[in-house]
Design an enzyme around this catalytic site. Structure first.
Site: not given
Ligand code: 5RP
Length: 238
Positions: A95, A109, A117
């Site tokens: 993630d 988030g 998550e």
């Molecule tokens: C979603 C998350 C994402 O991992 C976080 O916002 C990072 O997002 P991105 O890869 O678009 O920068 O926590 O709830």
């Protein structure tokens, strides 16, 4: 634990943030275990990972997804999605993050998927964070901290953050109405905090009545961060 930086995997000078996300999304494939189910996060960086995962989909048993958006993308790529509640255990969860510090603690988030998550991350042995270098911080809190809340508790939780020096605002959609998460709840974004002790902070806020999930991931911190930098993908081990 002090992160152990490895040497960069490949030069990537002048790459855009989007290209850095693609680079770490691709690099994350090395952690995908053949024949097993992989935990998949949410966000633009994870979307790059899902695109990469699609190229090796025959080698995996499927994915547990952390959001409706990721489920849609996984299924469109022909990857079987398994319900989190049907799985006892995952080897890895991959993630992104909004912030990650030198201990592997994160704020997450920004995409409003923090509760799912955290649930999927809790199933996994290892959280593999994929992020571009803009997400690396010394202290968590500059990014507005997402907190999923039961709507009837939002006013009181806002007051509790005010007592800590934070300013909480309700996250709205483009039409001005409150954003509803996949769980039908609301998000407060809290500005003005400096989160010095992420473990203690997460534990405290999580027990406030009406808080569904606070977006500090300290108890489910990263084991590894694949960081997209101008020098290439750096592997930080925590
Ligand atoms: C979603 C998350 C994402 O991992 C976080 O916002 C990072 O997002 P991105 O890869 O678009 O920068 O926590 O709830």
């Amino acid at each position: 634990m002090t992160p152990t930086p490895s040497s960069a995997d490949a030069p990537s000078a002048n790459l855009s943030q989007d290209e850095l996300k693609a680079l770490v999304g691709q690099a994350a494939l090395q952690y995908v275990e053949p024949g097993r189910i992989v935990g998949v996060g949410t966000g633009s960086t994870v979307n790059k990972f899902i695109d990469a995962l699609a190229t090796v989909k025959a080698r995996i048993a499927g994915a547990v997804s952390s959001s409706a958006a990721s489920t849609e993308r996984l299924e469109a790529a022909g990857i079987r999605v398994v319900d989190a509640d049907e799985v006892d255990h995952l080897g890895v969860y991959i993630d992104g993050a909004d912030e990650i510090d030198g201990r592997g603690y994160m704020v997450k988030g920004g995409g409003a998927a923090l509760t799912r998550e955290k649930i999927v991350a809790a199933l996994a042995d290892r959280f593999i964070c994929i992020a571009d270098a803009s997400k690396q911080v010394t202290t968590l809190g500059a990014f507005p901290l997402p907190v999923e809340v039961i709507p009837m508790a939002a006013r009181r939780i806002t007051a509790q953050f005010k007592a800590l020096g934070g300013t909480a605002t309700l996250r709205l959609k483009a039409d001005g109405t409150p954003l509803a998460t996949d769980n039908g709840q609301h998000i407060l974004d809290v500005r003005g905090l400096s989160i010095i002790e992420p473990l203690a902070f997460e534990s405290e806020v999580n027990q406030w009545p009406g808080v569904v999930t606070v977006g500090v991931f300290a108890h489910q911190k990263a084991a590894v961060c694949l960081l997209g930098t101008a020098q290439g993908v750096q592997t930080l081990i925590f």
